[in-house]
Scaffold this active site. Sequence first.
Site, PDB file in Angstrom:
ATOM      1  N   HIS A 106       1.002  -1.280   0.023  1.00 42.53           N
ATOM      2  CA  HIS A 106      -0.122  -0.222   0.002  1.00 42.53           C
ATOM      3  C   HIS A 106       0.772   1.342  -0.044  1.00 42.53           C
ATOM      4  O   HIS A 106       0.144   2.443   0.037  1.00 42.53           O
ATOM      5  CB  HIS A 106      -0.922   0.121   1.320  1.00 42.53           C
ATOM      6  CG  HIS A 106      -0.069   0.176   2.613  1.00 42.53           C
ATOM      7  ND1 HIS A 106       0.280  -1.009   3.159  1.00 42.53           N
ATOM      8  CD2 HIS A 106       0.149   1.263   3.346  1.00 42.53           C
ATOM      9  CE1 HIS A 106       0.909  -0.598   4.316  1.00 42.53           C
ATOM     10  NE2 HIS A 106       0.665   0.604   4.218  1.00 42.53           N
TER      11      HIS A 106
HETATM   12  C1  UD1 Z   1      -2.186   5.268   5.953  1.00 39.05           C
HETATM   13  C2  UD1 Z   1      -0.837   5.985   6.521  1.00 39.05           C
HETATM   14  C3  UD1 Z   1       0.425   4.886   6.505  1.00 39.05           C
HETATM   15  C4  UD1 Z   1      -0.006   3.574   7.004  1.00 39.05           C
HETATM   16  C5  UD1 Z   1      -1.350   3.294   6.392  1.00 39.05           C
HETATM   17  C6  UD1 Z   1      -1.961   1.737   6.845  1.00 39.05           C
HETATM   18  C7  UD1 Z   1      -0.367   8.228   6.452  1.00 39.05           C
HETATM   19  C8  UD1 Z   1       0.284   9.385   5.688  1.00 39.05           C
HETATM   20  N1  UD1 Z   1      -0.315   7.069   5.959  1.00 39.05           N
HETATM   21  O1  UD1 Z   1      -1.492   5.207   4.413  1.00 39.05           O
HETATM   22  O2  UD1 Z   1       1.460   5.290   7.196  1.00 39.05           O
HETATM   23  O3  UD1 Z   1       1.010   2.506   6.715  1.00 39.05           O
HETATM   24  O4  UD1 Z   1      -2.450   3.991   6.554  1.00 39.05           O
HETATM   25  O5  UD1 Z   1      -2.952   1.326   6.216  1.00 39.05           O
HETATM   26  O6  UD1 Z   1      -1.065   8.548   7.272  1.00 39.05           O
HETATM   27  N2  UD1 Z   1      -9.238   4.682   1.411  1.00 39.05           N
HETATM   28  C9  UD1 Z   1     -10.318   3.985   1.178  1.00 39.05           C
HETATM   29  N3  UD1 Z   1     -11.203   3.527   2.218  1.00 39.05           N
HETATM   30  C10 UD1 Z   1     -10.315   3.614   3.531  1.00 39.05           C
HETATM   31  C11 UD1 Z   1      -9.258   4.435   3.863  1.00 39.05           C
HETATM   32  C12 UD1 Z   1      -8.568   4.758   2.575  1.00 39.05           C
HETATM   33  O7  UD1 Z   1     -10.821   3.948   0.326  1.00 39.05           O
HETATM   34  O8  UD1 Z   1     -11.103   3.260   4.639  1.00 39.05           O
HETATM   35  C13 UD1 Z   1      -8.592   5.168   0.147  1.00 39.05           C
HETATM   36  C14 UD1 Z   1      -8.631   6.533  -0.282  1.00 39.05           C
HETATM   37  O9  UD1 Z   1      -8.799   6.507  -1.478  1.00 39.05           O
HETATM   38  C15 UD1 Z   1      -7.706   7.234   0.222  1.00 39.05           C
HETATM   39  C16 UD1 Z   1      -6.484   6.174   0.232  1.00 39.05           C
HETATM   40  O10 UD1 Z   1      -6.981   4.711   0.438  1.00 39.05           O
HETATM   41  O11 UD1 Z   1      -7.101   8.231  -0.502  1.00 39.05           O
HETATM   42  C17 UD1 Z   1      -5.316   6.317   0.966  1.00 39.05           C
HETATM   43  O12 UD1 Z   1      -5.743   6.541   2.219  1.00 39.05           O
HETATM   44  P1  UD1 Z   1      -4.694   7.244   3.459  1.00 39.05           P
HETATM   45  O13 UD1 Z   1      -5.188   7.059   4.833  1.00 39.05           O
HETATM   46  O14 UD1 Z   1      -4.489   8.803   3.174  1.00 39.05           O
HETATM   47  O15 UD1 Z   1      -3.286   6.496   3.456  1.00 39.05           O
HETATM   48  P2  UD1 Z   1      -3.104   5.104   3.568  1.00 39.05           P
HETATM   49  O16 UD1 Z   1      -2.253   4.580   2.005  1.00 39.05           O
HETATM   50  O17 UD1 Z   1      -4.023   4.228   3.844  1.00 39.05           O
HETATM   51  N1  UDP Z   2      -3.717  -6.281   8.583  1.00 39.97           N
HETATM   52  C1  UDP Z   2      -4.962  -6.796   8.585  1.00 39.97           C
HETATM   53  N2  UDP Z   2      -5.640  -7.051   7.373  1.00 39.97           N
HETATM   54  C2  UDP Z   2      -5.195  -6.921   6.365  1.00 39.97           C
HETATM   55  C3  UDP Z   2      -3.723  -6.223   6.058  1.00 39.97           C
HETATM   56  C4  UDP Z   2      -3.225  -6.200   7.309  1.00 39.97           C
HETATM   57  O1  UDP Z   2      -5.453  -7.055   9.641  1.00 39.97           O
HETATM   58  O2  UDP Z   2      -5.698  -6.991   5.251  1.00 39.97           O
HETATM   59  C5  UDP Z   2      -3.043  -5.861   9.670  1.00 39.97           C
HETATM   60  C6  UDP Z   2      -1.609  -6.725   9.929  1.00 39.97           C
HETATM   61  O3  UDP Z   2      -1.829  -7.822  10.414  1.00 39.97           O
HETATM   62  C7  UDP Z   2      -0.846  -5.612  10.966  1.00 39.97           C
HETATM   63  C8  UDP Z   2      -1.572  -4.190  10.304  1.00 39.97           C
HETATM   64  O4  UDP Z   2      -2.665  -4.540   9.753  1.00 39.97           O
HETATM   65  O5  UDP Z   2      -1.336  -5.908  12.227  1.00 39.97           O
HETATM   66  C9  UDP Z   2      -0.423  -3.450   9.542  1.00 39.97           C
HETATM   67  O6  UDP Z   2      -1.270  -2.361   8.968  1.00 39.97           O
HETATM   68  P1  UDP Z   2      -1.152  -1.865   7.473  1.00 39.97           P
HETATM   69  O7  UDP Z   2      -0.069  -2.831   6.686  1.00 39.97           O
HETATM   70  O8  UDP Z   2      -2.208  -1.257   6.949  1.00 39.97           O
HETATM   71  O9  UDP Z   2       0.042  -0.541   7.935  1.00 39.97           O
HETATM   72  P2  UDP Z   2       1.523  -0.201   8.528  1.00 39.97           P
HETATM   73  O10 UDP Z   2       2.024  -1.201   9.320  1.00 39.97           O
HETATM   74  O11 UDP Z   2       2.350  -0.432   7.005  1.00 39.97           O
HETATM   75  O12 UDP Z   2       1.503   1.022   9.029  1.00 39.97           O
END
Ligand code: UD1
Ligand code: UDP
Length: 383
Positions: A222
Amino acid sequence: MIKLLTIIGARPQFIKAAAISRAINNEFTSQINEVIVHTGQHYDEKMSSVFFEELKIPKEKYNLAIGSGSHAEQTAKMLVEIEKVVELEKPDALLLYGDTNSTLAACLVAIKLHLHTIHVEAGVRSYNKEFPEEVNRIICDNMSSLLFVPSDAGMDSLKKEGFNMDLIKNTPVSASHPKVFRCGDIMYDNTLFFVEKNKGTDLSVFKKYIIPSSDYILTTMHRPSNVDQEETLENILKALNEIALVHDKTIVLPLHPRTKKNIEDNSRLKELISSEKIIIIPPVSFLEMIELEGNSDLVVTDSGGVQKEAYFMKKPCLIMLSETPWTELLESNNALLVDNDYAKIVNGAAHFLNMTTDLIFPSLYGDGKASEFICQEIVNNIK
Ligand code: UD1
Ligand code: UDP
């Protein structure tokens, strides 16, 4: 009684918060009153509410419903809304996790209102400020009164940055005089707890999504640097196809909404996931994720959390990043950095899948009691 305002917003933060809420409920109800604020950064049912239900996280008192947006837009809206809640609740401290924009906004609100920030997962550094998470971590650590560090590498980083690592007893803490603790990893607490809890229960994510329960590689991705550019994502998907073919494995890919959106909008990328060897499923729950990690042959990920969980579950891991803050994983030889490079991903998979000797996973992340340690130090130091 210490009033803590826990501010969380993204998937990994819900999971981390579950560990501390559990410790508070089990041992600290007479000393800590936790109020949970959900910023709404993640909002899909499979990215948010599923974790509250499954991991028994107390329901949030406030949902700020910030949603998605540019960094500035998202962070700015959070600043305004978090400040209102803080003024209303008047907590003794804010409890923050990791490195998301929700963490950043909350620590800025706290410092301007002269409130303590408690940072769980402090000291984590990749030394690459192109990643928004690195910026968020550095700022949050520098605004914090209590820093809880999960690894030796994190302790070294804070020392290099000039943090005073000598704990002076009876000195009141503040952001100007913070205390740093090496405490183990609350994610490890969670993995141990839920693996034990799940023993004997047949959740079967495999039946639910009709996927094989062996001979598969678990993949998550992601990071904007991997999934926002067509060419980069294409390289990764081509490498996964190649690995599936050469090693006769299935690739199981629970898809983050950011990645889903980027693939859906692009016919070339859609073609690359159409192979029957690549199984795309929606984001799974934490218990399902543990099941997927535990039965996999290899984990390929750019997730900070998943690379560590692979280690907790004693699985080799390819880390699709140019650097990792979790350097002890690399030093243990159970993980390789492969970035988003086609050849490194394919060769890395061959390295682990062709291995004839057993991997060894020494204990690196504590004893599964980091959450209790953190709660006790909060009680010792706040107020
Ligand atoms: C965010 C965090 C990242 C973390 C990740 C975990 C920041 C800068 N980034 O990244 O550090 O590793 O979460 O998963 O805070 N979206 C949906 N539904 C949701 C959430 C997001 O559709 O419930 C889509 C939207 O298009 C959005 C995109 O995902 O624009 C990114 O979401 P965002 O929370 O901005 O960043 P992540 O890539 O999820
Ligand atoms: N995770 C989950 N379901 C998924 C993918 C990840 O429960 O489909 C959990 C995973 O086991 C871990 C956490 O989400 O505990 C990690 O989150 P993510 O990869 O979104 O973010 P990051 O750790 O990179 O910030």
